[in-house]
Design a protein around this motif. Structure first.
Motif, short mmCIF file in Angstrom:
data_model
loop_
_atom_site.label_atom_id
_atom_site.label_comp_id
_atom_site.label_asym_id
_atom_site.label_seq_id
_atom_site.Cartn_x
_atom_site.Cartn_y
_atom_site.Cartn_z
N ALA A 55 0.84 -1.21 0.00
CA ALA A 55 0.00 0.00 0.00
C ALA A 55 0.87 1.25 0.00
N LYS A 56 1.90 1.27 0.82
CA LYS A 56 2.82 2.40 0.86
C LYS A 56 3.60 2.50 -0.45
N PHE A 57 4.03 1.35 -0.99
CA PHE A 57 4.78 1.35 -2.24
C PHE A 57 3.95 1.94 -3.37
N ASP A 58 2.68 1.60 -3.44
CA ASP A 58 1.85 1.98 -4.58
C ASP A 58 1.15 3.32 -4.45
N ARG A 59 1.28 3.98 -3.33
CA ARG A 59 0.52 5.22 -3.12
C ARG A 59 0.93 6.35 -4.06
N ARG A 60 2.09 6.25 -4.69
CA ARG A 60 2.56 7.31 -5.59
C ARG A 60 2.42 6.94 -7.07
N PHE A 61 1.57 5.95 -7.38
CA PHE A 61 1.26 5.59 -8.76
C PHE A 61 -0.12 6.15 -9.11
N THR A 62 -0.30 6.56 -10.36
CA THR A 62 -1.58 7.12 -10.78
C THR A 62 -2.63 6.01 -10.92
N PRO A 70 6.48 20.95 -18.04
CA PRO A 70 6.55 21.41 -16.65
C PRO A 70 5.99 20.42 -15.63
N ASP A 71 5.06 19.57 -16.03
CA ASP A 71 4.46 18.60 -15.12
C ASP A 71 4.71 17.16 -15.54
N VAL A 72 5.79 16.95 -16.31
CA VAL A 72 6.15 15.62 -16.80
C VAL A 72 7.65 15.42 -16.59
N ALA A 73 7.99 14.25 -16.07
CA ALA A 73 9.40 13.90 -15.90
C ALA A 73 9.59 12.46 -16.37
N VAL A 74 10.74 12.21 -16.97
CA VAL A 74 11.13 10.85 -17.33
C VAL A 74 12.37 10.53 -16.50
N VAL A 75 12.28 9.44 -15.75
CA VAL A 75 13.37 9.06 -14.85
C VAL A 75 14.01 7.77 -15.36
N PHE A 76 15.32 7.82 -15.51
CA PHE A 76 16.11 6.66 -15.93
C PHE A 76 16.93 6.23 -14.71
N PHE A 77 16.85 4.96 -14.37
CA PHE A 77 17.52 4.50 -13.14
C PHE A 77 17.99 3.07 -13.28
N LYS A 91 3.02 15.39 -12.55
CA LYS A 91 2.73 16.13 -11.33
C LYS A 91 1.22 16.34 -11.27
N GLN A 92 0.60 15.81 -10.22
CA GLN A 92 -0.83 15.94 -9.98
C GLN A 92 -1.03 16.54 -8.60
N ASP A 93 -1.76 17.63 -8.54
CA ASP A 93 -2.02 18.31 -7.26
C ASP A 93 -0.73 18.56 -6.49
N GLY A 94 0.32 18.94 -7.22
CA GLY A 94 1.59 19.29 -6.59
C GLY A 94 2.46 18.11 -6.19
N GLN A 95 2.02 16.88 -6.47
CA GLN A 95 2.76 15.67 -6.10
C GLN A 95 3.19 14.93 -7.36
N TRP A 96 4.43 14.46 -7.37
CA TRP A 96 4.89 13.63 -8.48
C TRP A 96 4.35 12.22 -8.30
N ARG A 97 3.81 11.65 -9.39
CA ARG A 97 3.26 10.30 -9.38
C ARG A 97 3.74 9.55 -10.61
N VAL A 98 3.88 8.24 -10.47
CA VAL A 98 4.32 7.40 -11.58
C VAL A 98 3.12 7.09 -12.45
#
Length: 136
Positions: free
Chosen positions: A35-42, A90-97, A118-125
């Protein structure tokens, strides 16, 4: 704009918030807390796991992570090494890791490319692709 770790540009607010998101993921994995892991996914996330399974929507992703973290994560240590972040908007990021995965029997590495919004000021996957590679 591309942002590389260990450079002054990486210190911008968005890059720091994205790094914090990945720190949250590491912590949630260590706690085996789906639940904590997935909370930042759209809600409409599209995610391709390292095994090639494509998961569409938060519910499908969460069911996958509940099963994986609940039954297969014991004794696994993993972390994220951000290699680059690009901001195509401005509200899109691509992360390579890179994501080293250490187990008692062996080590492996995943490489990932994730799209964050970025949704409601929070970055989400919003989308992600992980690929397993031979550990270096």
């Amino acid at each position: 704009m591309a942002v590389h770790p260990r450079t002054p540009a990486f210190q911008n607010d968005d890059a720091r918030h994205i790094a914090d998101l990945f720190d949250e993921l590491e912590s949630a994995f260590a706690q085996q807390d789906a639940a904590k892991f997935d909370r930042r996914f759209t809600d409409d996330v599209v995610f391709t796991a390292v095994n090639g399974m494509r998961l569409v929507g938060w519910q499908a992703l969460h069911a996958y992570h509940r099963e994986r973290l609940g039954q297969h994560a014991e004794g696994i240590e993993t972390w994220y090494e951000i290699e680059r972040i690009t901001f195509p908007g401005p509200d899109v990021a691509v992360v390579f890791f890179r994501q080293p995965v250490a187990m008692a029997q062996h080590q492996r590495v995943n490489v990932g490319t994730w799209v964050l919004v970025k949704q409601d000021g929070q970055w989400r996957v919003s989308a992600g692709q992980n690929t397993g590679v031979t550990a270096a």
